[in-house]
Design a protein around this motif. Structure first.
Motif, short mmCIF file in Angstrom:
data_model
loop_
_atom_site.label_atom_id
_atom_site.label_comp_id
_atom_site.label_asym_id
_atom_site.label_seq_id
_atom_site.Cartn_x
_atom_site.Cartn_y
_atom_site.Cartn_z
N GLY A 71 -11.90 -7.77 5.67
CA GLY A 71 -10.91 -8.56 4.94
C GLY A 71 -10.93 -10.03 5.33
N ASP A 72 -11.86 -10.41 6.19
CA ASP A 72 -12.00 -11.81 6.58
C ASP A 72 -13.34 -12.34 6.09
N GLY A 73 -13.37 -13.66 5.91
CA GLY A 73 -14.65 -14.34 5.69
C GLY A 73 -15.21 -14.77 7.03
N LEU B 40 -1.64 -13.14 4.54
CA LEU B 40 -1.43 -14.41 5.24
C LEU B 40 -1.32 -14.16 6.73
N ASN B 41 -1.57 -15.20 7.49
CA ASN B 41 -1.45 -15.11 8.94
C ASN B 41 -0.54 -16.24 9.40
N VAL B 42 0.72 -15.90 9.64
CA VAL B 42 1.71 -16.91 10.00
C VAL B 42 2.06 -16.70 11.47
N GLY C 56 -11.16 -17.00 7.74
CA GLY C 56 -9.84 -16.65 7.20
C GLY C 56 -9.93 -15.48 6.22
N ARG C 57 -8.77 -14.96 5.87
CA ARG C 57 -8.70 -13.77 5.03
C ARG C 57 -9.26 -14.05 3.64
N ILE C 58 -9.89 -13.04 3.06
CA ILE C 58 -10.40 -13.16 1.70
C ILE C 58 -9.56 -12.33 0.73
N VAL D 161 -11.57 -16.53 26.30
CA VAL D 161 -12.12 -15.55 25.37
C VAL D 161 -11.29 -15.58 24.08
N ASP D 162 -11.92 -16.04 23.01
CA ASP D 162 -11.30 -16.09 21.68
C ASP D 162 -11.66 -14.77 21.01
N THR D 163 -10.68 -13.84 21.03
CA THR D 163 -10.98 -12.46 20.65
C THR D 163 -10.63 -12.21 19.19
N PHE D 164 -11.62 -11.90 18.39
CA PHE D 164 -11.37 -11.52 17.00
C PHE D 164 -11.28 -10.01 16.90
N TRP D 165 -10.20 -9.53 16.30
CA TRP D 165 -10.06 -8.11 15.99
C TRP D 165 -8.87 -7.93 15.07
N GLN D 166 -8.48 -6.70 14.80
CA GLN D 166 -7.43 -6.41 13.82
C GLN D 166 -6.66 -5.15 14.22
N THR D 167 -5.50 -4.98 13.62
CA THR D 167 -4.76 -3.74 13.83
C THR D 167 -5.68 -2.54 13.59
N GLU D 168 -6.49 -2.64 12.56
CA GLU D 168 -7.34 -1.52 12.17
C GLU D 168 -8.48 -1.27 13.16
N HIS E 263 1.20 -13.53 12.85
CA HIS E 263 1.81 -12.35 12.22
C HIS E 263 1.24 -12.16 10.84
N ARG E 264 0.87 -10.94 10.57
CA ARG E 264 0.21 -10.65 9.31
C ARG E 264 1.24 -10.32 8.24
N MET E 265 1.14 -10.99 7.11
CA MET E 265 2.09 -10.80 6.01
C MET E 265 1.33 -10.68 4.71
N VAL F 103 -5.75 -14.70 20.77
CA VAL F 103 -5.84 -13.62 19.77
C VAL F 103 -4.92 -13.90 18.59
N GLY F 104 -5.33 -13.41 17.43
CA GLY F 104 -4.42 -13.36 16.30
C GLY F 104 -4.79 -14.25 15.15
N GLU F 105 -5.46 -15.34 15.45
CA GLU F 105 -5.82 -16.30 14.42
C GLU F 105 -6.87 -17.23 15.03
N PRO F 106 -7.53 -18.00 14.19
CA PRO F 106 -8.52 -18.92 14.76
C PRO F 106 -7.81 -19.93 15.66
N ILE F 107 -8.47 -20.32 16.74
CA ILE F 107 -7.90 -21.40 17.56
C ILE F 107 -8.66 -22.68 17.22
C1 WT7 Z 1 -6.20 -10.67 11.34
C2 WT7 Z 1 -5.74 -9.37 11.93
C3 WT7 Z 1 -5.92 -8.80 16.53
C4 WT7 Z 1 -4.57 -8.51 16.97
C5 WT7 Z 1 -3.53 -9.39 16.40
C6 WT7 Z 1 -3.64 -9.60 14.90
C7 WT7 Z 1 -6.90 -12.72 12.19
C8 WT7 Z 1 -7.22 -12.15 14.62
C9 WT7 Z 1 -8.56 -13.73 15.28
C10 WT7 Z 1 -9.42 -14.66 15.92
C11 WT7 Z 1 -9.71 -15.72 13.86
C12 WT7 Z 1 -8.33 -13.89 13.91
C13 WT7 Z 1 -7.92 -12.22 11.17
C14 WT7 Z 1 -7.70 -10.73 11.18
N1 WT7 Z 1 -7.48 -12.89 13.53
N2 WT7 Z 1 -7.86 -12.64 15.68
N3 WT7 Z 1 -9.68 -14.58 17.23
N4 WT7 Z 1 -9.97 -15.64 15.17
N5 WT7 Z 1 -8.89 -14.89 13.20
O1 WT7 Z 1 -3.89 -8.38 14.26
O2 WT7 Z 1 -2.11 -8.48 12.51
O3 WT7 Z 1 -4.06 -6.92 12.28
O4 WT7 Z 1 -4.36 -9.39 12.01
O5 WT7 Z 1 -5.89 -11.73 12.24
O6 WT7 Z 1 -7.61 -12.76 9.93
O7 WT7 Z 1 -8.12 -10.08 10.01
P1 WT7 Z 1 -3.55 -8.23 12.73
#
Ligand code: WT7
Length: 660
Positions: free
Chosen positions: A510-512, A532-534, A526-528, A420-427, A537-539, A396-400
Motif C-alpha cells: 500500500g506504499d510507493g 493518511l498518516n497523521v 507514501g501511501r498509494i 534505525v529508520d524502520t519501515f513496517w506496518q500493522t500487517e 497514526h493511520r487514518m 517508526v511510523g512515517e518517513p523521517i
Molecule cells: C504505514 C503503516 C509501523 C508501525 C507504526 C505504523 C508508514 C511506517 C515508516 C517509515 C516511511 C513509514 C507507511 C506504512 N510508515 N513506518 N519508517 N518510513 N513510512 O503502522 O499504522 O500500520 O502504518 O506507516 O505508510 O504503510 P501503521
C-alpha cells in the motif's frame, strides 16, 4: 491505484558508516549479506533455524512454510508453544527472575519497577481471574487501557490462556470502540476507570459504558476495571468488576495453554481504504519469532540494555516492541504513561537521563514537535540533559525528513548513535526494511535495506519489477513468518486488499517506493491508497468522510484528502457541502468546529480534520466521481495545472481554493 512519488529529499551525500560495534548481532555488511544469501538458498530453512533459536517450543514443528493455501500462509503450523511462557517463565528459568522487566513512569513522574518474577506472578493471577470468569482459548478480549503495567499484564494474561486480545487505543471514541467490540465478538472488556495524560484525567470506563449502551455488544459478559485514578465512576453490578478484586487471592501459578503456532494471538484494527477498519489477525509462533528477532537485530539489543519505545500499546509498535519483543528477549524496558510535552518538552530527555536509556525508539512527529519546542525554549533542549547512556536510536511510523534526522542524530544521539529508520506496518507484525546498526551505512531519509529474509521489491501495476531509480509500488515477493494471516471475519477482503491478482502472488504493502541505483536503498514515497498518516497514526479518508456525512443535520457531502504538514507529516483536509447555504466568516468557523467535534466523537480526536473548507459542491467528473486528485492540489495550495476538462463543474475549484 495511483502512484505518487513525492519529492523526497533523501540525502545524496555519502552514507554514514556504522560505528565500530564489537559483538553486534549482525556485525558488518558481510554478515548481513550472508544472512540474505542463507534465506535465498533455503527460505523455509532459514526461518526455521531462527524459529528454533528465538522461540521455545513445547513441541517442535516439522514444516516451516506451508503455502498450500496461498495467500493464507502458515508457518511452523504443527509446532506448539505459548507466547507468555516465552516472554516470562523462560526468563525466570534462565535465572532472570530478579531482573527488572518494566520501569513504569507515570504521568506525574512516579516510578514503579517490576521484575520478571513479579510480572509472571501478576500475569498468572490475571490469567486465573479471566478463566474464573469463563474466558477460554479462542475467546476475544478487548483491552481499552492507557499505558500501564496492567495493560501489558492483560495482554500477557490473554496470551497465557490462549484468548485472542484486541487492544483498542484509548483515544478512540465510544462508537469506534463499539464497532471493534462488535466485530471481534469480545466476551470481555478490560479497561481502567480513567487515564492520566499530561496532568489531565480522561475517561475510559465511561466510554466503555457508552460503547456498550450503543448496542451490539451483547457478547460482552464482564468489564474488568483497573483502578487508576480512583475517581467516581458509574457501576453496573451485573457486569462491572474491579480488576484488583478479581485477581486478589488468585494463585500466582497458571499452567500456560499450549497452542498451535497459527493460533491467533491478537487482532488489531487498522484503517484501510474503505470506511470499515480492518481487524488484522496475527499468529502466535511466526509473530513471536519476528518480534524477538527484530528486537534483537534491529536494535542490537544486549542483556544490559535499557530499551524504551515511546509507542502506545494501542498500536502495533506497542505490541511488537513493548508487550512482546523485549520481553521475549528478557530485556529491561521503560514504559511511559504520559505525553512528551508534560510537564515540559524536556520530558523524553529527562527520562532517558534518569533511567539511563540505551536504545530509544520514537516517532518522527514527536521529534519534529520537540525540535519546535526546543527552538522556543533552551531549557528543554536535549543538550541540557545527560544523554550519554544512549547507544542506538530508532524511528517508526512515517518517513523521517532529513532535517529532523540530522537534529535527532546530533542533539539526541551526540553524533555517535546510529538511527534505525524502520519501515513496517500493522500487517507486517515487525520490521521489514530497516538499517541494522552494526552493519548498514545510513542515509538520512532512507529506511535502507530489507531485513534479512524479507523479499521487498518495487514493481509496476502489472507486478513487473522496476529498475532502480524508478518509483513504483512496494511489494513483498515471499510470505514471512509475522505477516497478517487474515482480516478477522473477512478472508475475501484480506485476499483482495493484499494479494490482488495482477501482482502475481506478491504482498501489496500500500506504499510507493523507489530504490537508489547506487546503493539499492529504499525510500518510501507514501501511501498509494486512500490512507493518511497523521502523526504516525493511520487514518482512512473514507472513515472520516463517513463520519462527516453521518452528521445528517448539517452535511450533504464530504471528501477528505491529505496535505503535507510540517509537524504531523500529513494533515487531514475536508471539503464539505452543507445542507444549507455555504457559510463564510464566523459562521464557517463555528460550523467547522462543530464538525471537528463531531468527528472526534465518531472516531476519536486523532481524526479531527485540520482544515475544513465549504463549497457549493465538489469537483466531479460527468459520471459523478469526486476528483480527489484535484482536491489534493487545492488542499496543498497548488495551482490547478492539471487537466480539468472532464469536470462537470470546473468553477468549483476556484471557490474551494478561496474558501480557506
Ligand atoms: C504505514 C503503516 C509501523 C508501525 C507504526 C505504523 C508508514 C511506517 C515508516 C517509515 C516511511 C513509514 C507507511 C506504512 N510508515 N513506518 N519508517 N518510513 N513510512 O503502522 O499504522 O500500520 O502504518 O506507516 O505508510 O504503510 P501503521
Amino acid at each position: 491505484m495511483e502512484i505518487i512519488v513525492s519529492a523526497n529529499e533523501a540525502r545524496k551525500s555519502s552514507p554514514i558508516p556504522p560505528p565500530d560495534m564489537k559483538g553486534a548481532h549482525v556485525a558488518g555488511m558481510e554478515a548481513y549479506r550472508s544472512l540474505v544469501a542463507e534465506a535465498e538458498a533455503d527460505y523455509s530453512g532459514y526461518w526455521s533455524r531462527l524459529a528454533r533459536q528465538f522461540v521455545s517450543w513445547k513441541s517442535d514443528f516439522t514444516v516451516g512454510l506451508d503455502d498450500s493455501q496461498a495467500p493464507f500462509f502458515k508457518w511452523f503450523a504443527d509446532g506448539m508453544l505459548n507466547v507468555s511462557y516465552n516472554c516470562l517463565d523462560r526468563q525466570v528459568e534462565r535465572g532472570l527472575g530478579g531482573k527488572t522487566a518494566l520501569v513504569f513512569e507515570a504521568d506525574d513522574g512516579q516510578v514503579t519497577r517490576i521484575d520478571y518474577r513479579e510480572l509472571l506472578a501478576r500475569t498468572c493471577r490475571l490469567a486465573n481471574a479471566l478463566k474464573a470468569r469463563g474466558v477460554s482459548k479462542g475467546d476475544r478480549v478487548v483491552i481499552y487501557m492507557s499505558m500501564s503495567i496492567e495493560g501489558i499484564v492483560a495482554m500477557q494474561a490473554c496470551a497465557r490462556i490462549g484468548a485472542t486480545h484486541s487492544v483498542v487505543f484509548g483515544g478512540f471514541s465510544a462508537q469506534s470502540l463499539r464497532d471493534r467490540i462488535q466485530d471481534a465478538g469480545a466476551v470481555m472488556v478490560v479497561t481502567a476507570d480513567e487515564q492520566l495524560r499530561g496532568g489531565k484525567r480522561l475517561p475510559l470506563k465511561a466510554i466503555v459504558d457508552e460503547a456498550i449502551a450503543l448496542g451490539g455488544c451483547e457478547t460482552v459478559r464482564d468489564v474488568l476495571v483497573y483502578r487508576r485514578t480512583g475517581s467516581d465512576i458509574a457501576w453496573d453490578a451485573s457486569r462491572d468488576r474491579w480488576l484488583h478484586e478479581e485477581t486478589d487471592g488468585q494463585p500466582q501459578n497458571c499452567e500456560p495453554e499450549w497452542v498451535g503456532a497459527e493460533h491467533p494471538l491478537f487482532i488489531l484494527y487498522t484503517s484501510g481504504s474503505t470506511g470499515k477498519p480492518k481487524g488484522v489477525q496475527h499468529s502466535s509462533g511466526g509473530y513471536l519469532l519476528h518480534a524477538a528477532l527484530t528486537t534483537q537485530w534491529t536494535f542490537d539489543l544486549r542483556p544490559d540494555d535499557v530499551f524504551w519505545s515511546t509507542a502506545d500499546i494501542g498500536w502495533i509498535t506497542g505490541h511488537t516492541y513493548i508487550a512482546y519483543g523485549p520481553l521475549a528477549l528478557g530485556a529491561t524496558q521503560v514504559v511511559f504513561e504520559g505525553v512528551p510535552t508534560y510537564p515540559d518538552a524536556g520530558r523524553f530527555w529527562k527520562m532517558i537521563q534518569d533511567h539511563r536509556v540505551t536504545v530509544f525508539y520514537t516517532a518522527p512527529t514527536a521529534i519534529r514537535s520537540l525540535i519546535k519546542a526546543s527552538e522556543g525554549n533552551e531549557q528543554v533542549h536535549p543538550q541540557r540533559y545527560d544523554l550519554a547512556s544512549l547507544r542506538i536510536l530508532g524511528t517508526v511510523g512515517e518517513p523521517i525528513n532529513p532535517a529532523a534526522w540530522e537534529w535527532f542524530h546530533r542533539h539526541v544521539g551526540g553524533g555517535r548513535c546510529p538511527i534505525v529508520d524502520t519501515f513496517w506496518q500493522t500487517e507486517t507484525g515487525g520490521h521489514m526494511i530497516t538499517p541494522l546498526p552494526g552493519a548498514t551505512p545510513l542515509v538520512p531519509g532512507s529506511c535502507t535495506l530489507p531485513f534479512p529474509g524479507i523479499a521487498a521489491a518495487v514493481v509496476d501495476e502489472t507486478g513487473a519489477e522496476l529498475p532502480d531509480g524508478q518509483g513504483g509500488i512496494l511489494v513483498v515477493r515471499k510470505p514471512w513468518p509475522s505477516m497478517i494471516r487474515t482480516i478477522w471475519g473477512d478472508p475475501e477482503r484480506f485476499r483482495s486488499s493484499y494479494y490482488p491478482p495482477e501482482l502475481g502472488g506478491s504482498y501489496l504493502a500500500g506504499d510507493g517506493a523507489i530504490r537508489d541505483p547506487a546503493t539499492g536503498y529504499f525510500t518510501i514515497t507514501g501511501r498509494i491508497d486512500d490512507v493518511l498518516n497523521v502523526s504516525g497514526h493511520r487514518m482512512g479518508t473514507m472513515e472520516i468522510e463517513s463520519a462527516l456525512v453521518s452528521c445528517t443535520d448539517l452535511v450533504a457531502e464530504a471528501a477528505v484528502v491529505g496535505r503535507p504538514d510540517e509537524t504531523t507529516g500529513e494533515a487531514i483536509c475536508a471539503f464539505v457541502v452543507l445542507k444549507r447555504a455555504r457559510p463564510s466568516g464566523d459562521e464557517a468557523r463555528q460550523i467547522a468546529n462543530e464538525l471537528r467535534n463531531w468527528v472526534a466523537k465518531e472516531i476519536g480526536p486523532i481524526a479531527k480534520p485540520k482544515d475544513i473548507r465549504f463549497g457549493d459542491n465538489l469537483p466531479k467528473t460527468r459520471s459523478g466521481k469526486i476528483m480527489r486528485r484535484l482536491l489534493r492540489s487545492v488542499a496543498r495550495g497548488e495551482g490547478i495545472a492539471q487537466d480539468t476538462s472532464t469536470l462537470e463543474n470546473p468553477a468549483i475549484l476556484e471557490q474551494l481554493a478561496q474558501s480557506n
